[in-house]
Design an enzyme around this catalytic site. Structure first.
Site, PDB file in Angstrom:
ATOM      1  N   SER A   1       0.852  -1.169   0.000  1.00 44.74           N
ATOM      2  CA  SER A   1       0.000   0.000   0.000  1.00 44.74           C
ATOM      3  C   SER A   1       0.898   1.232   0.000  1.00 44.74           C
ATOM      4  O   SER A   1       2.040   1.181   0.455  1.00 44.74           O
ATOM      5  CB  SER A   1      -0.880  -0.021   1.249  1.00 44.74           C
ATOM      6  OG  SER A   1      -1.154   1.280   1.710  1.00 44.74           O
TER       7      SER A   1
ATOM      8  N   LYS B   1      -0.219  -3.884   4.806  1.00 46.55           N
ATOM      9  CA  LYS B   1      -1.200  -4.372   3.838  1.00 46.55           C
ATOM     10  C   LYS B   1      -0.631  -5.502   2.964  1.00 46.55           C
ATOM     11  O   LYS B   1       0.482  -5.411   2.458  1.00 46.55           O
ATOM     12  CB  LYS B   1      -1.652  -3.223   2.926  1.00 46.55           C
ATOM     13  CG  LYS B   1      -2.897  -2.481   3.390  1.00 46.55           C
ATOM     14  CD  LYS B   1      -4.091  -3.417   3.486  1.00 46.55           C
ATOM     15  CE  LYS B   1      -5.391  -2.876   2.993  1.00 46.55           C
ATOM     16  NZ  LYS B   1      -5.537  -2.498   1.661  1.00 46.55           N
TER      17      LYS B   1
ATOM     18  N   ASN C   1      -2.247  -6.890  -0.111  1.00 44.58           N
ATOM     19  CA  ASN C   1      -3.375  -6.873  -1.046  1.00 44.58           C
ATOM     20  C   ASN C   1      -3.262  -8.021  -2.058  1.00 44.58           C
ATOM     21  O   ASN C   1      -2.182  -8.251  -2.605  1.00 44.58           O
ATOM     22  CB  ASN C   1      -3.409  -5.544  -1.791  1.00 44.58           C
ATOM     23  CG  ASN C   1      -3.826  -4.401  -0.891  1.00 44.58           C
ATOM     24  OD1 ASN C   1      -4.663  -4.572  -0.018  1.00 44.58           O
ATOM     25  ND2 ASN C   1      -3.227  -3.232  -1.092  1.00 44.58           N
TER      26      ASN C   1
ATOM     27  N   ARG D   1     -18.844  -4.426 -48.460  1.00 45.83           N
ATOM     28  CA  ARG D   1     -17.925  -4.162 -47.342  1.00 45.83           C
ATOM     29  C   ARG D   1     -18.502  -3.018 -46.544  1.00 45.83           C
ATOM     30  O   ARG D   1     -18.989  -2.049 -47.114  1.00 45.83           O
ATOM     31  CB  ARG D   1     -16.496  -3.869 -47.809  1.00 45.83           C
ATOM     32  CG  ARG D   1     -15.826  -5.171 -48.325  1.00 45.83           C
ATOM     33  CD  ARG D   1     -14.307  -5.098 -48.381  1.00 45.83           C
ATOM     34  NE  ARG D   1     -13.879  -4.250 -49.463  1.00 45.83           N
ATOM     35  CZ  ARG D   1     -13.094  -3.178 -49.335  1.00 45.83           C
ATOM     36  NH1 ARG D   1     -12.639  -2.828 -48.128  1.00 45.83           N
ATOM     37  NH2 ARG D   1     -12.756  -2.460 -50.379  1.00 45.83           N
TER      38      ARG D   1
END
Lengths: 393, 393, 393, 393
Positions: B262, B268, B270, B302
């Site tokens: 973090s 942290k 994560n 096309r």
């Protein structure tokens, strides 16, 4: 599901409607009861009694979060014991609903295939009949080189067959996993896991769907259906787009069999079928994508909303596909082709249409002399159509 | 394409980047020159000179509406005659770009398959290693019945294989139709339409793509690729969702190999890989659906924008799929599994997890006694994985 | 971002590119440092040193899951203390990135407004110049009643103004919430929550964005931007669709200023701008919808993938909108109008175009006598355009 | 529209159902007749006779491509002259249907606002009651810093208000343009274009919608509605996501008022409301995007399919939004909050939750000491809620 909000919806009849779903759910519960009975487990259950029960809409669907809980409770109340006791034994709601939805999908696919066959036959005939109908080839809206309307029809054929042959190959599996995909409940009833898996295969045979391991959170079976359906609508849309352009009064090469009127203008000949098909083509990618979004949000042993997010888009997409396929079959079968107008436009644009030929220092002298492989491409498409029709018959 | 806006994008390397596209376009033009040469038509052209030209970004792409026009002009300026004169002979821009994009798609699919193989091996090992790791089965977020983490991994395997085996089966065709899909230019050069079609097949062989009639406005080849790609991301997303839930500190059953930090909170951890995979899963249905919207808007010989609408979503979807598959392979290979925590949670929830068993009046006494067919389902998934790995090797 | 995959992309220049994002992130960090400094908190920090640092691409963005973590680390390494120590104090990655993306969105909106102004002026002039240019009104592709090309242009004006006036009203907020949206870190630094909120407002003033409470998981600010952007592209698409239809050679009422060429057909005048605008119109609903999907998946105090899923679609949508708006401005400014052809077609279709009039037993004798409120509708649109141009000037 | 395929759909009652649409169409035709009558034009017509006619489903909707043609024919058959002769005079189908759909949208918006008010009151009370309820802040699934459940509720409030205040501001215009948007038919009847525009304004007043120039092909009025609706569902989804996570047994901080049962597991307490809300959040971006796709495909004076593509997605989205808003109101009103569990989890994670604080060298000693501006943010949200409730009352 409304003819007002989706004109033509009636073509989808009862497909995926509430009664169809309830009938399919009844069929799944009945099949399972029969499997348990035939395996010697639920010997005293009577599947025929269940099969004969009139379909009843469950109460308070929202309270359970899905229609199966109330549905099973309703059935159980109306069944005698011991059949009532064996009902739904070992199953989870998702087993019943997923299998029932696959049965509904099969019915929709069957009707789609019937209309695909009509489309293929009609487009095939157009391709053959118009292999010599010279028209201006148009690219990026402008005249390019000459082609034939037969090749246009052959290209439509290719589009239809690409889509429908994919749909035919999509496996439609039954679902049986029990509360958390372990078949523990079934195994508890029949003795062990191996026997449980045998009953799962027996259920597949009984309902006529493909065998499968549990797919409570592996949702490719659903997205495969959605992908194949939207591809059918894509193919229809491309045909409608061509009709819409070429039925503009300034072009006037094609016309619908029964154009629609106007609420105020008596002369109007609106290409209503094409308009409605194009409407479906604009819309269909969205419910199909919603199925992927749901698949991608699966979690745990059974998902917390992602599963529930599939039912309505699947139904909408299936019904809209059925309608578009049917409308496109009508469109092709009745299409009015003005070969004189095609030729007149192409002739007037002769210099432009042959500009490439001149740039290539080629000596072809007229439009019909610069058609390349059109006849062979038509022949190839017709052959493929014939194989499809034969195989489908 | 940006590591800042799509962290992990670097995993997709040069796939579908500008140079890759230009290289693929060069390869198509070279292959076509070789086909013309080998057919005895362009005997005096030298494909090797073209192949050896360094890739050059075309000027003023917008003026032509596609990158081929300026690209061909640039090549022609740098080539000697008569090779320059034969360059691109009989082709249209869409022939070159569609074929080049299919080559790019093949390269992306190859990398996806390599990462799928890594995923399959890792998930297979998890399934085998944890066939006895009892955990709480969770449905609609709540505890349901016991299962094993081995079955979770086996279900992941099923999801991966469902998606990847579909991708393997997607045909990747070359495109050759000339200005309006008639091959008139080619036929003018080689004599007739039959010879032109033979050259088309020769081009397919030369670039290693599937033979095909022209599909300028029949876009199922593109939507098939898109559908298969998003299904891969769906499968990745479902795995990431499980890891995200189970790596919550309150659950703590799984953890990422190298959690992210973090900018402010030193403690942290994560689950960054899962977060980024889930990001892809939320996003991928949209570019995939854009391909259907484009297919459904095809018109004329096309299209007037629908074709141009495919390139960017196809590239985005392909690269995002490659990234997600690679991240998921890393996630599975390094996944940290806390079997003690699984068992502790399941044991604490024993009464709930065995409620179904009691309702079935079953005599199993513990969690491990109510695992149904988990071992057999794991075995089936492992067998399928082994077949895939063998077939893919 | 590629001129090859999205011809015309160069018109978006550096908007939302990596350097623009990094510059915006630097601006946010600098503004925050200045706010802290000016509040007497970070008295010894020197924001000018930070502002003067050359932008540097962060390493290993994927490891953090977002570009801010590595970016801040990179800045800190290059800053002297005590400035380095104050950098990013109290912020979370999402504060910096969300605010930076809003700055990028503002830059994109500014360019969109400049091109909208060009469009408005050009369409306004067309409306005025052609208020008497009678043409066939077309509905469901068929001739309906007469109208004027002036009214067509006035309708385009309405479409543009509806979209752009919405965009102008979209608030672009700064983001400041800290690790979990509580501003705890800021409050710790400045003393209390009230002072923290004052600094948040000061940051808004410093970067010129709207004040806001933290919106880490309330993502309407992002979906509002997306909704307004796609609506701009919708309006462009509708104009391009009209040009594409009316520049078909069989209709020939409109032409592009500088049509594109073909790689093989020297005569081709492709309506390239319209084709590319239409391309954007087919595509844009998808990234815009992806932003809603992300908003709907928000969870916790900061989301586990839904936030990350916003950046790329927002960038793609913003850039594609900028390109489409610019192309549409060019298209309108240079549009070639063939009033003789309009009149000739309308005159030839006189009977049909006046059928409603006859059904109403009305005695108007010619096309110009059945134009209803066209002049007044044009006048109203022109008035609205004038107000917009004045207000925007 | 089916309780089976979309559990909870009954909450949307008759909104946008066939009868509602027909009633709205009748209301439009009646209002127009009254406007003509009151203007002295259709003096002999009797609007009250029309208003009193029982609603009748039109035959053969598909033939006209929209429900208005057959509907008007049906009315005319049942009306006496001269009222029958004046019916629908000067209008086109799209005038009637667009205006009717806006009336249906207004009814849906009214119900949404009623439920929004319930949500706001409930979330406000939660915010106030729990301003001191400390909980772990969670970001990217992991514990971050402490927050309060009051702030969670305040953030929910912000999300609801952001969405609903946008919806309130969406203008809902009437539509009146006649066959090709020129009002020629009306002008023919009332004398000139100026008078025709006055009648258009009178119609707006009569049906209670906003005045507008014709918007047959300028579809921002429709996409504005769609954008505002999906934003409401996004806000609901975010709330449901939080409840789903926090009602997991391992977290257990929140619970639904009346959890759902299971078909097999008697102990199950499924968070059914949240599951169904999340379902809507996964789905809603798709019909909303379909409206943009339709808007972007508009062409000519009235479109060839794009208009028709709006009706079903608009209805689906409106009804699903109504259902989700109602379910979310129930969810919030009955939400069970376990503050002890919140505190216990936060306390156990104390070290992690205060890691940022320590990194900031801050001396706060407990969780409640590191709550930043939570109280002030709650107060701000409550103030905004109070303003909304007062303004809405």
């Amino acid at each position: 599901m409304s003819e007002l909000f989706w004109p033509g919806e009636a073509r989808a009849g009862a497909l995926f409607d509430d009664d169809a779903l309830l009938a399919a759910m009844t069929r799944v519960e009945t099949a399972w009861l029969r499997v348990l009975h035939d395996a010697g487990v639920a010997r005293d259950a009577d599947p025929d009694v269940l099969a004969a029960l009139p379909v009843q809409t469950p109460d308070d669907v929202e309270a359970g979060g899905n229609p199966v809980i109330g549905f099973v409770a309703g059935l159980r109340n109306r069944l005698p014991d011991p059949t009532a006791r064996w009902l739904h034994k070992g199953l989870t709601s998702q087993d019943v609903l997923d299998t029932a939805l696959m049965l509904c999908a099969r019915d929709a696919a069957d009707q789609i295939l019937r209309d695909a066959r009509r489309q293929v036959l009609a487009a095939r005939d157009l391709a053959v009949a118009h292999r010599g109908s010279v028209q201006a080839g148009r690219t990026l809206t402008q005249h390019a080189v000459p082609t034939t309307f037969g090749l246009t029809a052959a290209n439509w054929l290719t589009g239809i067959l690409d889509a429908v042959e994919d749909l035919v190959r999509v496996p439609l599996p039954m679902q049986l996993g029990g509360a958390a995909g372990t078949l523990a409940g079934v195994a508890a009833v029949v003795g062990d896991g191996g026997a449980a898996l045998e009953l799962a295969d027996a259920l597949a045979a009984e309902v006529g769907l493909a065998e499968s391991v549990p797919w409570h959170t592996s949702r490719r079976p659903v997205t495969r259906v959605g992908d194949a359906l939207v591809a059918c609508v894509d193919a229809c849309g491309r045909i409608a787009n061509d009709v819409l352009v070429r039925s503009r009064p300034e072009i006037g090469e094609l016309a619908e069999p029964t154009p629609g009127g106007s609420s105020t203008m008596p002369h109007k000949h609106n290409p209503v079928l094409s308009v409605l098909i194009r409407r479906a083509a604009i819309s269909a990618p969205f419910p199909a994508a919603a199925l992927h979004a749901a698949a991608a949000a699966a979690v745990d042993e059974r998902p917390d909303g992602a599963w529930h997010a599939e039912w309505d888009p699947l139904r909408t997409l299936a019904r809209h596909t059925v309608v578009a396929m049917s409308q496109t079959a009508d469109l092709l079968e009745g299409l009015v082709v003005d070969v004189d107008r095609m030729l007149a436009t192409a002739s007037a644009a002769r210099a432009d249409l042959l500009a490439e030929q001149h740039a290539l220092a080629n000596e072809g002298r007229d439009l019909a002399g610069y058609l390349g492989a059109t006849d062979l491409l038509i022949a190839a498409a017709v052959q493929r159509a014939d194989r499809f029709v034969k195989g489908d018959a």
